[in-house]
Design a protein around this motif. Structure first.
Motif, mmCIF file in Angstrom:
data_model
loop_
_atom_site.group_PDB
_atom_site.id
_atom_site.type_symbol
_atom_site.label_atom_id
_atom_site.label_comp_id
_atom_site.label_asym_id
_atom_site.label_seq_id
_atom_site.Cartn_x
_atom_site.Cartn_y
_atom_site.Cartn_z
ATOM 1 N N VAL A 1 -3.318 14.166 -74.543
ATOM 2 C CA VAL A 1 -4.529 13.691 -75.065
ATOM 3 C C VAL A 1 -4.298 13.474 -76.651
ATOM 4 O O VAL A 1 -4.190 14.410 -77.384
ATOM 5 C CB VAL A 1 -5.567 14.551 -74.762
ATOM 6 N N ASN A 2 -4.610 12.245 -77.022
ATOM 7 C CA ASN A 2 -4.428 12.044 -78.590
ATOM 8 C C ASN A 2 -3.267 12.620 -79.156
ATOM 9 O O ASN A 2 -3.404 13.377 -79.908
ATOM 10 C CB ASN A 2 -5.739 12.438 -79.366
ATOM 11 N N LEU B 1 -5.092 6.772 -60.710
ATOM 12 C CA LEU B 1 -4.193 6.835 -62.114
ATOM 13 C C LEU B 1 -4.771 5.907 -63.221
ATOM 14 O O LEU B 1 -4.642 4.743 -62.976
ATOM 15 C CB LEU B 1 -2.606 6.469 -61.860
ATOM 16 N N ILE B 2 -5.158 6.435 -64.343
ATOM 17 C CA ILE B 2 -5.468 6.008 -65.365
ATOM 18 C C ILE B 2 -4.430 5.884 -66.419
ATOM 19 O O ILE B 2 -4.350 4.876 -67.163
ATOM 20 C CB ILE B 2 -6.767 6.679 -65.941
ATOM 21 N N TYR B 3 -3.966 6.991 -66.762
ATOM 22 C CA TYR B 3 -3.013 7.060 -67.525
ATOM 23 C C TYR B 3 -1.808 7.878 -67.106
ATOM 24 O O TYR B 3 -1.691 8.543 -66.118
ATOM 25 C CB TYR B 3 -3.195 8.001 -68.933
ATOM 26 N N MET B 4 -0.481 7.321 -67.644
ATOM 27 C CA MET B 4 0.719 7.873 -66.964
ATOM 28 C C MET B 4 1.160 9.248 -67.667
ATOM 29 O O MET B 4 2.041 9.989 -66.788
ATOM 30 C CB MET B 4 1.953 7.016 -67.636
#
Length: 99
Positions: A59-60, A52-55
């Protein structure tokens, strides 16, 4: 893995913390509890689980820049405690250095 008083003292030194005897005992107990919890997590089978990198998958998520009505110099200076024709006046905060 179990921590001892020497390890807690070394960690406190590296963190530049002053720890007395009662705090040292409390920290030792808390740190050992954390390590035992981490050992439990290491027992889990995580094969096939993506890291898991982002919750979220977003994107943007930024809003578009929108040009809004600017205020005039006169409007900006209306509530200024001190102003002249086109500038805010502020108290002097820098003195000349003495030799």
């Amino acid at each position: 893995m179990k921590l001892d008083k020497n390890t807690v003292a070394k960690i406190a030194h590296l963190a530049r913390l002053e720890v007395n005897e009662s705090e040292e005992q409390s920290l030792l107990k808390d740190m050992n509890n954390i390590l035992s919890f981490m050992e439990k997590l290491n027992e889990l089978d995580t094969t096939g689980v993506e890291p898991l990198i982002y919750m979220t998958d977003e994107v943007n998520v930024f809003r578009e820049d929108v040009v809004r009505q600017d205020i005039s110099v006169e409007e900006a200076l209306l509530n200024a405690p001190m102003a002249d024709e086109s500038f805010f006046k502020v108290a002097k905060v820098i003195d000349k250095p003495t030799a």
